[in-house]
Design a protein around this motif. Structure first.
Motif, PDB file in Angstrom:
ATOM      1  N   LEU A   1       0.861  -1.170   0.000  1.00 53.38           N
ATOM      2  CA  LEU A   1       0.000   0.000   0.000  1.00 53.38           C
ATOM      3  C   LEU A   1       0.901   1.225   0.000  1.00 53.38           C
ATOM      4  O   LEU A   1       1.787   1.354   0.851  1.00 53.38           O
ATOM      5  N   THR A   2       0.707   2.120  -0.960  1.00 57.46           N
ATOM      6  CA  THR A   2       1.529   3.327  -1.062  1.00 57.46           C
ATOM      7  C   THR A   2       0.668   4.556  -0.793  1.00 57.46           C
ATOM      8  O   THR A   2      -0.398   4.709  -1.382  1.00 57.46           O
ATOM      9  N   LEU A   3       1.145   5.404   0.099  1.00 57.63           N
ATOM     10  CA  LEU A   3       0.518   6.684   0.408  1.00 57.63           C
ATOM     11  C   LEU A   3       1.376   7.768  -0.232  1.00 57.63           C
ATOM     12  O   LEU A   3       2.582   7.854   0.033  1.00 57.63           O
ATOM     13  N   VAL A   4       0.764   8.574  -1.102  1.00 57.57           N
ATOM     14  CA  VAL A   4       1.467   9.683  -1.752  1.00 57.57           C
ATOM     15  C   VAL A   4       0.795  10.972  -1.293  1.00 57.57           C
ATOM     16  O   VAL A   4      -0.427  11.094  -1.363  1.00 57.57           O
ATOM     17  N   HIS A   5       1.581  11.923  -0.787  1.00 62.61           N
ATOM     18  CA  HIS A   5       1.011  13.183  -0.311  1.00 62.61           C
ATOM     19  C   HIS A   5       1.977  14.330  -0.586  1.00 62.61           C
ATOM     20  O   HIS A   5       3.152  14.116  -0.884  1.00 62.61           O
ATOM     21  N   ASP A   6       1.454  15.555  -0.450  1.00 59.65           N
ATOM     22  CA  ASP A   6       2.290  16.733  -0.685  1.00 59.65           C
ATOM     23  C   ASP A   6       2.250  17.710   0.484  1.00 59.65           C
ATOM     24  O   ASP A   6       2.584  18.885   0.340  1.00 59.65           O
ATOM     25  N   ASP A   7       1.872  17.217   1.661  1.00 59.95           N
ATOM     26  CA  ASP A   7       1.835  18.042   2.866  1.00 59.95           C
ATOM     27  C   ASP A   7       3.219  18.041   3.504  1.00 59.95           C
ATOM     28  O   ASP A   7       3.626  17.054   4.124  1.00 59.95           O
ATOM     29  N   GLN A   8       3.947  19.120   3.359  1.00 59.26           N
ATOM     30  CA  GLN A   8       5.325  19.179   3.846  1.00 59.26           C
ATOM     31  C   GLN A   8       5.409  19.113   5.374  1.00 59.26           C
ATOM     32  O   GLN A   8       6.460  18.807   5.923  1.00 59.26           O
TER      33      GLN A   8
ATOM     34  N   GLY B   1       9.895   6.212   1.629  1.00 59.91           N
ATOM     35  CA  GLY B   1      10.425   5.112   2.415  1.00 59.91           C
ATOM     36  C   GLY B   1       9.328   4.239   2.983  1.00 59.91           C
ATOM     37  O   GLY B   1       8.149   4.621   3.021  1.00 59.91           O
ATOM     38  N   ALA B   2       9.722   3.058   3.421  1.00 59.51           N
ATOM     39  CA  ALA B   2       8.798   2.116   4.052  1.00 59.51           C
ATOM     40  C   ALA B   2       8.490   2.583   5.473  1.00 59.51           C
ATOM     41  O   ALA B   2       9.336   3.188   6.137  1.00 59.51           O
ATOM     42  N   VAL B   3       7.260   2.332   5.926  1.00 61.48           N
ATOM     43  CA  VAL B   3       6.849   2.651   7.291  1.00 61.48           C
ATOM     44  C   VAL B   3       6.134   1.433   7.876  1.00 61.48           C
ATOM     45  O   VAL B   3       5.608   0.602   7.132  1.00 61.48           O
TER      46      VAL B   3
ATOM     47  N   VAL C   1       4.435   2.010   2.002  1.00 63.43           N
ATOM     48  CA  VAL C   1       5.455   2.969   1.588  1.00 63.43           C
ATOM     49  C   VAL C   1       4.802   4.345   1.568  1.00 63.43           C
ATOM     50  O   VAL C   1       3.654   4.487   1.144  1.00 63.43           O
ATOM     51  N   VAL C   2       5.534   5.348   2.041  1.00 62.33           N
ATOM     52  CA  VAL C   2       5.042   6.722   2.016  1.00 62.33           C
ATOM     53  C   VAL C   2       5.944   7.536   1.091  1.00 62.33           C
ATOM     54  O   VAL C   2       7.173   7.473   1.191  1.00 62.33           O
ATOM     55  N   VAL C   3       5.311   8.287   0.191  1.00 58.96           N
ATOM     56  CA  VAL C   3       6.029   9.164  -0.738  1.00 58.96           C
ATOM     57  C   VAL C   3       5.530  10.583  -0.506  1.00 58.96           C
ATOM     58  O   VAL C   3       4.335  10.843  -0.618  1.00 58.96           O
ATOM     59  N   ARG C   4       6.439  11.482  -0.150  1.00 55.72           N
ATOM     60  CA  ARG C   4       6.088  12.897   0.020  1.00 55.72           C
ATOM     61  C   ARG C   4       6.594  13.654  -1.199  1.00 55.72           C
ATOM     62  O   ARG C   4       7.774  13.604  -1.529  1.00 55.72           O
ATOM     63  N   MET C   5       5.676  14.333  -1.869  1.00 53.35           N
ATOM     64  CA  MET C   5       5.998  15.081  -3.076  1.00 53.35           C
ATOM     65  C   MET C   5       6.213  16.560  -2.749  1.00 53.35           C
ATOM     66  O   MET C   5       5.650  17.084  -1.796  1.00 53.35           O
ATOM     67  N   PHE C   6       7.025  17.214  -3.554  1.00 55.83           N
ATOM     68  CA  PHE C   6       7.176  18.665  -3.530  1.00 55.83           C
ATOM     69  C   PHE C   6       7.056  19.100  -4.980  1.00 55.83           C
ATOM     70  O   PHE C   6       8.006  18.986  -5.753  1.00 55.83           O
ATOM     71  N   GLY C   7       5.858  19.536  -5.344  1.00 59.85           N
ATOM     72  CA  GLY C   7       5.581  19.804  -6.752  1.00 59.85           C
ATOM     73  C   GLY C   7       5.626  18.487  -7.515  1.00 59.85           C
ATOM     74  O   GLY C   7       4.992  17.519  -7.135  1.00 59.85           O
TER      75      GLY C   7
END
Length: 87
Positions: A14-21, A78-80, A65-71
């Motif tokens: 399960l992958t979480l993708v977000h852009d909340d810095q 990384g894995a959590v 896995v969590v992916v934090r985007m910036f633009g």
């Protein structure tokens, strides 16, 4: 702020993708009823609820896995730890 969940049951991920810095995700959990929460320095935060078909896909997931985007760039990934209570 955008938050997307991608379940890949064939890969068990399960992958979480977000852009909340400001969101520091240290763990991810999904309850039996599909409520999705993240845990971080600020405690537990509910981020949404899955539909029936998505719960079925998440049921096969054993890692997250969590992916934090910036633009359009990946700022961090990384894995959590993952607690899956749908299984």
């Amino acid at each position: 702020m955008a938050i997307d969940l991608v379940a890949r049951p064939i890969d068990g991920c399960l992958t979480l993708v977000h852009d909340d810095q400001e969101m520091d995700v240290r763990a991810l959990s999904v309850e039996a009823d599909g409520v999705v929460s993240v845990m971080g320095a600020g405690g537990k935060r509910v981020i949404g609820q899955l539909t029936g078909s998505m719960i079925g896909d998440v049921r096969s997931c054993r890692r997250a896995v969590v992916v934090r985007m910036f633009g359009s760039d990946v700022a961090a990934a990384g894995a959590v730890p993952f607690e899956n209570r749908t299984a």
